[in-house]
Scaffold this active site. Structure first.
Site, mmCIF file in Angstrom:
data_model
loop_
_atom_site.group_PDB
_atom_site.id
_atom_site.type_symbol
_atom_site.label_atom_id
_atom_site.label_comp_id
_atom_site.label_asym_id
_atom_site.label_seq_id
_atom_site.Cartn_x
_atom_site.Cartn_y
_atom_site.Cartn_z
ATOM 1 N N ASN A 158 0.879 -1.175 0.000
ATOM 2 C CA ASN A 158 0.000 0.000 0.000
ATOM 3 C C ASN A 158 0.913 1.220 0.000
ATOM 4 O O ASN A 158 1.551 1.520 1.007
ATOM 5 C CB ASN A 158 -0.879 -0.037 1.262
ATOM 6 C CG ASN A 158 -1.719 1.222 1.402
ATOM 7 O OD1 ASN A 158 -1.752 2.072 0.515
ATOM 8 N ND2 ASN A 158 -2.400 1.353 2.537
ATOM 9 N N LYS A 216 0.183 4.254 -0.155
ATOM 10 C CA LYS A 216 -0.415 5.419 0.523
ATOM 11 C C LYS A 216 -0.165 6.690 -0.303
ATOM 12 O O LYS A 216 -0.155 6.627 -1.524
ATOM 13 C CB LYS A 216 0.118 5.508 1.951
ATOM 14 C CG LYS A 216 -0.108 4.200 2.735
ATOM 15 C CD LYS A 216 0.120 4.308 4.206
ATOM 16 C CE LYS A 216 -0.142 2.966 4.864
ATOM 17 N NZ LYS A 216 -0.006 2.987 6.313
ATOM 18 N N HIS A 243 -9.517 1.138 5.107
ATOM 19 C CA HIS A 243 -8.202 1.258 5.738
ATOM 20 C C HIS A 243 -8.331 2.148 6.975
ATOM 21 O O HIS A 243 -9.124 3.093 6.989
ATOM 22 C CB HIS A 243 -7.183 1.854 4.754
ATOM 23 C CG HIS A 243 -5.786 1.764 5.280
ATOM 24 N ND1 HIS A 243 -5.283 2.684 6.168
ATOM 25 C CD2 HIS A 243 -4.810 0.838 5.084
ATOM 26 C CE1 HIS A 243 -4.038 2.322 6.489
ATOM 27 N NE2 HIS A 243 -3.736 1.216 5.839
ATOM 28 N N GLU A 263 -6.664 4.499 8.043
ATOM 29 C CA GLU A 263 -6.489 5.945 7.793
ATOM 30 C C GLU A 263 -7.765 6.542 7.200
ATOM 31 O O GLU A 263 -8.081 7.706 7.428
ATOM 32 C CB GLU A 263 -5.257 6.156 6.899
ATOM 33 C CG GLU A 263 -3.979 5.907 7.695
ATOM 34 C CD GLU A 263 -2.835 5.279 6.929
ATOM 35 O OE1 GLU A 263 -2.810 5.353 5.689
ATOM 36 O OE2 GLU A 263 -1.950 4.693 7.592
ATOM 37 N N GLU A 323 -5.238 -5.061 10.419
ATOM 38 C CA GLU A 323 -4.170 -4.102 10.676
ATOM 39 C C GLU A 323 -4.435 -3.418 12.019
ATOM 40 O O GLU A 323 -5.231 -2.476 12.085
ATOM 41 C CB GLU A 323 -4.126 -3.038 9.572
ATOM 42 C CG GLU A 323 -3.901 -3.588 8.187
ATOM 43 C CD GLU A 323 -3.377 -2.521 7.221
ATOM 44 O OE1 GLU A 323 -2.299 -2.732 6.677
ATOM 45 O OE2 GLU A 323 -4.042 -1.479 7.054
ATOM 46 N N GLY A 354 2.829 1.938 10.825
ATOM 47 C CA GLY A 354 3.803 3.017 10.679
ATOM 48 C C GLY A 354 4.533 3.360 11.965
ATOM 49 O O GLY A 354 5.226 4.368 12.051
ATOM 50 N N SER A 400 3.682 -2.476 10.213
ATOM 51 C CA SER A 400 5.136 -2.595 10.372
ATOM 52 C C SER A 400 5.676 -3.963 9.949
ATOM 53 O O SER A 400 6.626 -4.475 10.527
ATOM 54 C CB SER A 400 5.567 -2.267 11.806
ATOM 55 O OG SER A 400 5.201 -0.928 12.128
HETATM 56 P P1 13P Z 1 3.193 0.099 7.638
HETATM 57 O O1 13P Z 1 3.678 -1.163 6.993
HETATM 58 O O2 13P Z 1 3.946 1.320 7.187
HETATM 59 O O3 13P Z 1 3.099 -0.038 9.127
HETATM 60 O O4 13P Z 1 1.700 0.338 7.102
HETATM 61 C C1 13P Z 1 0.789 -0.697 7.184
HETATM 62 C C2 13P Z 1 -0.441 -0.300 6.434
HETATM 63 O O5 13P Z 1 -1.185 0.551 6.865
HETATM 64 C C3 13P Z 1 -0.695 -0.967 5.148
HETATM 65 O O6 13P Z 1 -1.965 -0.688 4.697
#
Ligand code: 13P
Length: 250
Positions: free
Chosen positions: A9, A11, A94, A96, A166, A172, A212
């Protein structure tokens, strides 16, 4: 064995030209992966990336889409537009989107159903906040997101759905859920799918882990019985790192 899916992803990273470059580099490095591989660039990067990956083993996904097909929805992107670009999958719900943009389970459910109606694979993202985990509510939150996110989805349609667990506190942050902790939620969610649908549907369901995930920890996570792939943010933004993830068994 379930059909593992290793997905990046991206982002809100990479300009369209950088995304095309990254897609080209990934393509050569993951062509022999034993698993399904997917990338999710931002909307403006999709045309270029889809062109590079046309006919390859890499699935192209969007990071979101609107809950209706077309109309006066300024700033939104329709399933029809994505289909026209040969985008075959879409991340929905997601964390976010849920927590920064306030998307509700009901809105996410409308998007899941719309994606399925148009033959796109929805990746339904679920996961609890840190305070929810600390209050012992991780399962309850995930179950509600599953029930509401999949409301009205038939068992037949479920074949084309992927779940991504997740935990929000692991995204992150560098904090990964331990393999045992992650597997425990994956196992509970699988049980929930069995209750909502059937044991056979639960057994087939691909449940990715995200938060992560990186080349250093993917093997121990993927060794767990209920973890069927990864949804990777930061570590998917460099070709060699993403390739190590897609080829983690080699
Ligand atoms: P990270 O791998 O940067 O923690 O992000 C995970 C994520 O949100 C994938 O959709």
């Amino acid at each position: 064995m379930r059909n593992y899916l290793i997905a990046g992803n991206w982002k809100m990273n990479k300009t369209p030209s950088e995304a095309v470059q990254l897609a080209k580099e990934i393509l050569t490095l993951v062509k022999d992966s034993d698993y399904r591989v997917m990338v999710a660039p931002s909307f403006v990067c999709l045309p270029g990336v889809a062109e590079v990956l046309k006919g390859s083993n890499i699935i192209v996904a969007a990071q979101n889409m609107a809950g209706t097909e077309e109309g006066a929805f300024t700033g939104e992107t329709s399933v029809l537009m994505l289909k026209d670009l040969a985008v075959d999958a879409v991340l929905l719900g997601h964390s976010e989107r849920r927590h920064i943009y306030g998307e509700s389970n009901e809105q996410i459910n409308a998007k899941v159903k719309l994606a399925l109606k148009h033959g796109m694979m929805p990746v339904l993202c679920i996961g609890e906040l840190l305070e929810e985990r600390e209050a012992g509510k991780a399962e309850t939150v995930c179950f509600e997101q599953l029930e509401k996110g999949l409301a009205g989805v038939s068992e037949k349609e479920l074949d084309n759905v992927v779940i991504a667990y997740e935990p929000v506190w692991a995204i992150g942050t560098g904090k990964t859920a331990t393999p045992d902790d992650a597997d425990a939620i994956h196992a509970s969610c699988r049980k929930k799918i069995a209750e909502m649908y059937s044991a056979a549907a639960a057994e087939k369901m691909v449940i990715q882990y995200g938060g992560s995930m990186k080349p250093e920890n993917i093997k121990e996570l993927m060794a767990m019985e209920n973890i069927d792939g990864g949804l990777i943010g930061g570590a998917s933004l460099k070709a060699d790192s993403f390739a190590s993830l897609a080829n983690f068994n080699k």
